[in-house]
Design a protein around this motif. Structure first.
Motif, PDB file in Angstrom:
ATOM      1  N   CYS A  84       0.834  -1.201   0.000  1.00 23.88           N
ATOM      2  CA  CYS A  84       0.000   0.000   0.000  1.00 23.88           C
ATOM      3  C   CYS A  84       0.871   1.254   0.000  1.00 23.88           C
ATOM      4  CB  CYS A  84      -0.912   0.017   1.217  1.00 23.88           C
ATOM      5  SG  CYS A  84      -1.969  -1.436   1.357  1.00 23.88           S
ATOM      6  N   VAL A  85       0.369   2.285  -0.662  1.00 25.17           N
ATOM      7  CA  VAL A  85       1.060   3.573  -0.720  1.00 25.17           C
ATOM      8  C   VAL A  85       0.260   4.576   0.100  1.00 25.17           C
ATOM      9  CG1 VAL A  85       2.000   5.374  -2.214  1.00 25.17           C
ATOM     10  CG2 VAL A  85       1.871   3.001  -3.033  1.00 25.17           C
ATOM     11  N   GLY A  86       0.898   5.176   1.073  1.00 27.15           N
ATOM     12  CA  GLY A  86       0.231   6.171   1.905  1.00 27.15           C
ATOM     13  C   GLY A  86       0.500   7.582   1.412  1.00 27.15           C
ATOM     14  N   LEU A  87      -0.400   8.489   1.751  1.00 26.85           N
ATOM     15  CA  LEU A  87      -0.201   9.919   1.493  1.00 26.85           C
ATOM     16  C   LEU A  87       0.122  10.192   0.024  1.00 26.85           C
ATOM     17  CD1 LEU A  87       1.968  10.653   4.662  1.00 26.85           C
ATOM     18  CD2 LEU A  87      -0.492  11.017   4.398  1.00 26.85           C
ATOM     19  N   SER A 103       9.206  10.763  -1.385  1.00 27.59           N
ATOM     20  CA  SER A 103       9.211   9.463  -2.068  1.00 27.59           C
ATOM     21  C   SER A 103       8.024   8.674  -1.543  1.00 27.59           C
ATOM     22  CB  SER A 103      10.529   8.721  -1.826  1.00 27.59           C
ATOM     23  OG  SER A 103      10.711   8.482  -0.445  1.00 27.59           O
ATOM     24  N   PRO A 104       7.587   7.624  -2.254  1.00 29.64           N
ATOM     25  CA  PRO A 104       6.400   6.889  -1.816  1.00 29.64           C
ATOM     26  C   PRO A 104       6.519   6.350  -0.390  1.00 29.64           C
ATOM     27  CG  PRO A 104       6.984   6.286  -4.066  1.00 29.64           C
ATOM     28  CD  PRO A 104       8.114   7.140  -3.559  1.00 29.64           C
ATOM     29  N   VAL A 105       5.440   6.544   0.367  1.00 32.10           N
ATOM     30  CA  VAL A 105       5.348   5.995   1.721  1.00 32.10           C
ATOM     31  C   VAL A 105       4.717   4.608   1.609  1.00 32.10           C
ATOM     32  CG1 VAL A 105       4.298   6.254   3.998  1.00 32.10           C
ATOM     33  CG2 VAL A 105       5.125   8.280   2.754  1.00 32.10           C
ATOM     34  N   ILE A 106       5.436   3.580   2.027  1.00 31.87           N
ATOM     35  CA  ILE A 106       5.028   2.201   1.782  1.00 31.87           C
ATOM     36  C   ILE A 106       4.709   1.483   3.095  1.00 31.87           C
ATOM     37  CG2 ILE A 106       5.739  -0.022   0.806  1.00 31.87           C
ATOM     38  CD1 ILE A 106       5.381   2.257  -1.255  1.00 31.87           C
ATOM     39  N   PHE A 107       3.599   0.752   3.090  1.00 35.10           N
ATOM     40  CA  PHE A 107       3.296  -0.166   4.178  1.00 35.10           C
ATOM     41  C   PHE A 107       2.616  -1.394   3.573  1.00 35.10           C
ATOM     42  CE2 PHE A 107      -0.306   2.659   3.719  1.00 35.10           C
ATOM     43  CZ  PHE A 107      -1.421   1.837   3.839  1.00 35.10           C
ATOM     44  N   SER A 108       2.372  -2.395   4.388  1.00 31.65           N
ATOM     45  CA  SER A 108       1.822  -3.648   3.877  1.00 31.65           C
ATOM     46  C   SER A 108       0.572  -4.065   4.627  1.00 31.65           C
ATOM     47  CB  SER A 108       2.865  -4.777   3.996  1.00 31.65           C
ATOM     48  OG  SER A 108       4.023  -4.479   3.253  1.00 31.65           O
ATOM     49  N   LYS A 109      -0.243  -4.824   3.957  1.00 30.19           N
ATOM     50  CA  LYS A 109      -1.326  -5.567   4.584  1.00 30.19           C
ATOM     51  C   LYS A 109      -1.034  -7.051   4.364  1.00 30.19           C
ATOM     52  CE  LYS A 109      -5.070  -2.140   4.096  1.00 30.19           C
ATOM     53  NZ  LYS A 109      -5.830  -2.158   5.370  1.00 30.19           N
ATOM     54  N   GLN A 176       3.860   3.151  14.046  1.00 23.73           N
ATOM     55  CA  GLN A 176       3.983   2.553  12.712  1.00 23.73           C
ATOM     56  C   GLN A 176       2.632   1.914  12.411  1.00 23.73           C
ATOM     57  OE1 GLN A 176       3.943  -0.954  12.318  1.00 23.73           O
ATOM     58  NE2 GLN A 176       3.752  -1.248  14.528  1.00 23.73           N
ATOM     59  N   TRP A 177       2.420   1.569  11.147  1.00 21.90           N
ATOM     60  CA  TRP A 177       1.036   1.383  10.725  1.00 21.90           C
ATOM     61  C   TRP A 177       0.538  -0.051  10.664  1.00 21.90           C
ATOM     62  CZ3 TRP A 177       0.673   5.263   6.004  1.00 21.90           C
ATOM     63  CH2 TRP A 177       0.956   6.550   6.469  1.00 21.90           C
ATOM     64  N   SER A 178       1.373  -1.038  10.881  1.00 20.27           N
ATOM     65  CA  SER A 178       0.990  -2.417  10.585  1.00 20.27           C
ATOM     66  C   SER A 178      -0.262  -2.870  11.327  1.00 20.27           C
ATOM     67  CB  SER A 178       2.146  -3.370  10.906  1.00 20.27           C
ATOM     68  OG  SER A 178       3.233  -3.144  10.046  1.00 20.27           O
ATOM     69  N   PRO A 243       3.363 -12.173 -10.039  1.00 21.33           N
ATOM     70  CA  PRO A 243       1.982 -12.188 -10.530  1.00 21.33           C
ATOM     71  C   PRO A 243       0.973 -12.338  -9.396  1.00 21.33           C
ATOM     72  CG  PRO A 243       3.366 -13.557 -11.913  1.00 21.33           C
ATOM     73  CD  PRO A 243       4.209 -13.158 -10.740  1.00 21.33           C
ATOM     74  N   GLY A 244      -0.034 -11.493  -9.431  1.00 21.18           N
ATOM     75  CA  GLY A 244      -1.064 -11.516  -8.394  1.00 21.18           C
ATOM     76  C   GLY A 244      -0.796 -10.600  -7.227  1.00 21.18           C
ATOM     77  N   ASP A 245       0.408 -10.023  -7.131  1.00 17.98           N
ATOM     78  CA  ASP A 245       0.660  -9.026  -6.090  1.00 17.98           C
ATOM     79  C   ASP A 245      -0.258  -7.827  -6.304  1.00 17.98           C
ATOM     80  OD1 ASP A 245       2.628 -10.583  -4.958  1.00 17.98           O
ATOM     81  OD2 ASP A 245       4.309  -9.345  -5.632  1.00 17.98           O
ATOM     82  N   LEU A 246      -0.717  -7.243  -5.191  1.00 20.97           N
ATOM     83  CA  LEU A 246      -1.610  -6.092  -5.231  1.00 20.97           C
ATOM     84  C   LEU A 246      -0.884  -4.859  -4.706  1.00 20.97           C
ATOM     85  CD1 LEU A 246      -4.822  -7.759  -3.727  1.00 20.97           C
ATOM     86  CD2 LEU A 246      -4.293  -7.404  -6.145  1.00 20.97           C
TER      87      LEU A 246
END
Length: 294
Positions: A84-87, A103-109, A176-178, A243-246
């Motif tokens: 996921c890209v924040g902000l 630069s892109p702010v990155i976090f994951s689900k 942190q966002w996790s 393949p299949g990554d979101l």
């Protein structure tokens, strides 16, 4: 082509959605078409032309089902990565009181967060400030490692919708966002994946979210700070995309946290996200029973 993961009589199928009907590719060519969309995407260079040929020939009646008669599943139920890209919208940065990032702010689900169209979003016992976020999600079509911005779109299979549900109290308490981003049911996704040839310009799609019939978010992907090629190239320098990554590209302004008074999701709420050329993802909210009884 709009592709959906569906179940018919408890059996998994890949369906091509056309209006109010779904055509089962699994029925049309079960020996060659997998029943899993992720597996289909992994072999999309050979399977997508086959699917187009099958649909072009006209479907037998036994392969056509009313949408109302099938269960629509999350398109990718167990992706290797949910990034996921924040902000990533300037106005959203402003409403959160944060500066636009350099630069892109990155976090994951994680996969536990994924649910599908018409599924429930559950408010966890440890949060009272659960928020909504409408997002365009990119579906990766082939392995991407250290790709340039110029070639990045070659690695896109298509697009879907994601609701980046967020427990704001947990998100900011932790620093942190996790934990606040990946509770169970916090990534409603779907209802379809639209192949990139039919999605139009992904950087010029209207995107909106309604909460109980009221428009809360209303913007356009032309307002993204970092474009899809920039995001894919940025990520692929350090991780291999498969393949299949979101990849959820960020949310526009109008989230509950940015409102006065703030708007938090509650039991019985209904959310609908609409993105131009893709469709509408709808989910309802289920409050925590233990919390309510307490």
């Amino acid at each position: 082509m709009k592709l959906a993961a569906i179940t018919i009589n408890s059996q998994h199928h890949i369906g091509v959605v056309q209006g109010e009907k779904a055509i089962s590719l699994t029925v049309l060519k079960g020996n060659q078409i997998p029943s899993c969309l992720k597996a289909f995407i992994e072999k999309s260079e050979e399977l997508l032309p086959l699917a187009e040929q099958l649909i072009g020939q006209g479907a037998n009646e036994d392969a056509v089902f009313p949408i109302s008669d099938v269960k629509i599943l999350p398109p990718i139920q167990a992706p290797e990565k949910i990034i996921c890209v924040g902000l990533n919208y300037i106005d959203h940065c402003r409403e959160t009181g944060m500066e636009p990032p350099a630069s892109p702010v990155i976090f994951s689900k994680y996969a536990n967060a994924i649910v599908g169209h018409h599924d429930a979003v559950e408010i966890p016992t440890n949060s009272n400030e659960v928020d909504f976020e409408a997002e365009l999600a990119v579906v990766i079509g082939k392995e991407a490692k250290r790709v340039t911005e110029e070639e990045a779109m070659d690695y896109v299979f298509g697009y879907t919708i994601m609701n980046d549900i967020s427990a704001r109290d947990l998100q900011f308490k932790d620093g942190q966002w996790s934990r606040g981003k990946t509770a169970d049911t916090f990534a409603p996704t779907g209802p379809v994946i639209v192949t990139k040839d039919e999605a139009g310009n992904p950087h010029n799609l209207s995107i909106s979210l309604e909460l109980n019939g009221e428009i809360m978010q209303d913007s356009n992907t032309s307002n993204l700070i970092f474009t899809i090629p920039q995001i894919i190239s940025f990520l692929s320098q350090s991780m291999t995309l498969r393949p299949g990554d979101l990849i959820a590209t960020g949310t526009p302004p109008g989230v509950g946290m940015g409102r006065d008074p703030k708007v938090w999701l509650k039991d019985g709420d209904k959310m609908s996200i609409t993105i131009e050329n893709i469709g509408t993802l709808s989910n309802y909210v289920k409050g925590d029973i233990q919390k309510e009884e307490g």
